[in-house]
Write an enzyme that holds these catalytic residues in place. Structure first.
Site, PDB file in Angstrom:
ATOM      1  N   GLU A   1       1.070  -1.072   8.375  1.00  0.00           N
ATOM      2  CA  GLU A   1       0.515  -0.112   9.169  1.00  0.00           C
ATOM      3  C   GLU A   1       0.714  -0.611  10.715  1.00  0.00           C
ATOM      4  OE1 GLU A   1      -1.520   2.243   7.142  1.00  0.00           O
ATOM      5  OE2 GLU A   1      -1.771   2.975   9.562  1.00  0.00           O
TER       6      GLU A   1
ATOM      7  N   GLY B   1      -7.141  19.878  18.655  1.00  0.00           N
ATOM      8  CA  GLY B   1      -6.881  21.910  19.157  1.00  0.00           C
ATOM      9  C   GLY B   1      -7.727  22.051  20.270  1.00  0.00           C
ATOM     10  N   GLY B   2      -7.538  23.424  19.996  1.00  0.00           N
ATOM     11  CA  GLY B   2      -8.160  24.250  21.946  1.00  0.00           C
ATOM     12  C   GLY B   2      -9.178  24.298  21.924  1.00  0.00           C
TER      13      GLY B   2
ATOM     14  N   GLN C   1       0.754  -1.091   0.111  1.00  0.00           N
ATOM     15  CA  GLN C   1      -0.131   0.158   0.208  1.00  0.00           C
ATOM     16  C   GLN C   1       0.407   1.235   0.279  1.00  0.00           C
ATOM     17  OE1 GLN C   1      -3.156   2.152   2.450  1.00  0.00           O
ATOM     18  NE2 GLN C   1      -3.221   0.698   2.737  1.00  0.00           N
TER      19      GLN C   1
ATOM     20  N   ASP D   1       0.673   3.862   6.147  1.00  0.00           N
ATOM     21  CA  ASP D   1       1.460   3.389   4.162  1.00  0.00           C
ATOM     22  C   ASP D   1       0.663   4.072   3.825  1.00  0.00           C
ATOM     23  OD1 ASP D   1       1.738   0.983   5.483  1.00  0.00           O
ATOM     24  OD2 ASP D   1      -0.011  -0.276   4.719  1.00  0.00           O
TER      25      ASP D   1
END
Ligand SMILES: CC(C)(COP(=O)(O)OP(=O)(O)OC[C@H]1O[C@@H](n2cnc3c(N)ncnc32)[C@H](O)[C@@H]1OP(=O)(O)O)[C@@H](O)C(=O)NCCC(=O)NCCS
Length: 415
Positions: free
Chosen positions: A139, A246-247, A17, A168
């Site tokens: 993977e 995130g925040g 892959q 991959d």
């Protein structure tokens, strides 16, 4: 219309892959990708996870579109001669064999450079130089060693793998960036160069925010999300459950029908900009005057309660109704879409992100087209090649072999 990489020829010695994802993207950008495969068998994924007997698997067809296929055994003397000629004729060579395999074939970087000093030689391995450089990697190994697995999963559960193939396909896409940069640099220097990308490194790059948290949580307690729901810091970044990276606080909410539909969920980001509108919508205008709730800092240690109240509301509607209601209020949200829903999504079909391709062995199948859109380089996704479909045309036109040479090579098992 001319394509971005028209005129660039890629010698594709990739399999499975990671490497094929890289060269498929280059083919979509217009490069002529020549995939070298082992005579008789080809890329092992041709016969892996087959859904139709004797037809190339979806695993293969979905990673090898727009390429040409030649069978060749570079371990034979004639195979070495042909590969040498192909190295002379190509701009980029990509391989993701196990460590040492290309050298055992007789084509280490130094030899490739001698044959063609303009060659860009791109190599994808599991690990970079160090104690694990000789290991074979797939993977999930990369997800484990790149920091993804330790930070994925339920807070108190075992590490978990992601469905996204970040090791991959993720590394393959990183390699594309390196190849394109090297092609640009060659314009100035006239020289090729070696490009390497390790799966561990690419996964870590995609887990950048987790290394951020490793350092910032050690400085806690902090006043900003993510602190992870009610979790203390025990020295290493905790598994985040469904906390956002995130925040802005976010969580996955059940929607109407969740009892029977495994995908009846929506992710809601309760960011401060839209919190007032969201609170009013779910019947919690009281939070806005309450110092226990009316600032992000005050809510930080009771986000589970906030999310539970939002969920009481989302459970009264379908995920699509929730999305239609929250979007006008600028509350970021996303329904969980099943692969069945994605396959049928008209907008994705229209942009060519999901495309139907006809194949002589398996009929029509769906694949994911090029997610990167260039206004001057449109992509037509063409089916993957059959094993060795282009062997003769490549040997004739690029290597300069005649019918007798080709016949002899076939008799000797070279092609
Ligand atoms: C993916 C991986 C684990 C598969 O391992 P594998 O199935 O044992 O395959 P290898 O890459 O070791 O190749 C096996 C052999 O096939 C040979 N081979 C490959 N193409 C050939 C061809 N056209 N003709 C003759 N022999 C060929 C190789 O030379 C190698 O032989 P050797 O080990 O005797 O020298 C390994 O290739 C790897 O670690 N790759 C780098 C990381 C990676 O890309 N992993 C993700 C894959 S999605």
């Amino acid at each position: 219309m001319e394509k971005a990489l028209e005129g660039i020829r890629i010698l594709d010695m990739t399999h499975v892959q990671s490497g094929p994802a890289c060269t498929q993207l280059l083919a979509w950008f217009g490069a002529d990708v020549i995939k070298i495969e082992r005579p008789g068998e080809g890329d092992p994924t041709r016969s892996q996870l087959r859904d139709i007997p004797d037809a190339d698997s979806l695993y293969f067809t979905m990673l090898n579109s727009n390429k040409r296929s030649i069978t060749l055994n570079p371990k034979t003397p004639e195979g070495k001669r042909i590969l040498t000629k192909l190295i002379e004729m190509c701009d980029v060579m990509v391989e993701n064999f196990a460590p040492g395999a290309i050298e055992r074939m007789g084509f280490p970087w130094e030899t490739i450079q001698q044959i063609n000093p303009r060659m860009i030689y791109a190599s994808l391995k599991g690990f970079g130089p160090g104690p694990y450089e000789d290991c074979k990697v797939y993977e999930n190994v990369a997800q484990c060693c790149g920091g993804a697995a330790s930070t994925t999963g339920e807070l108190h559960g075992a590490p978990m793998m992601s469905g996204a193939q970040i090791g991959d396909s993720g590394t393959g896409i990183h390699l594309v960036a390196g190849i394109l940069a090297a092609l640009l640099q060659r314009e100035k220097t006239g020289r090729g160069q070696r490009v390497t990308c390790a799966m561990q490194d690419a996964v870590l790059n995609l887990c950048r925010v987790k290394l951020r948290d490793q350092q910032r949580l050690a400085h806690g307690p902090l006043k900003e999300y993510p602190q992870y729901l009610n979790g203390g810091f025990n020295g290493s970044v905790p598994r985040a459950g469904n906390a956002s990276g995130g925040g802005h606080p976010g969580w996955l909410m059940r929607c109407k029908g969740w009892e029977t539909d495994q995908d009846a969920y929506i992710y809601v980001v309760a960011q401060s900009q839209a919190f007032a509108a969201l609170a009013k919508l779910i019947g919690h205008e009281d939070w806005l005057a309450d110092p226990e709730y009316n600032t992000p800092e005050a809510r930080l240690n009771k986000l589970d309660k906030v999310f539970a109240e939002i969920e009481k509301w989302t459970m009264t509607m379908t995920k699509m109704e929730v999305m239609a209601t929250l979007n006008p209020l600028n509350v970021p949200c996303g329904p969980i879409l099943s692969m069945k829903e994605i396959a049928q999504e008209p907008a994705l079909r229209k942009t060519g992100t999901v495309v139907e391709v006809a194949h002589p062995e398996r009929g029509k199948y769906l694949t994911v087209g090029n997610p990167i859109k260039l206004s001057d380089s449109p992509v037509e996704v063409r089916r993957s090649p059959l094993l060795g479909e282009h062997t003769e045309e490549i040997l004739r036109n690029l290597v300069g072999m005649n019918e007798n040479d080709i016949h002899a090579a076939r008799q000797q098992g070279v092609i």
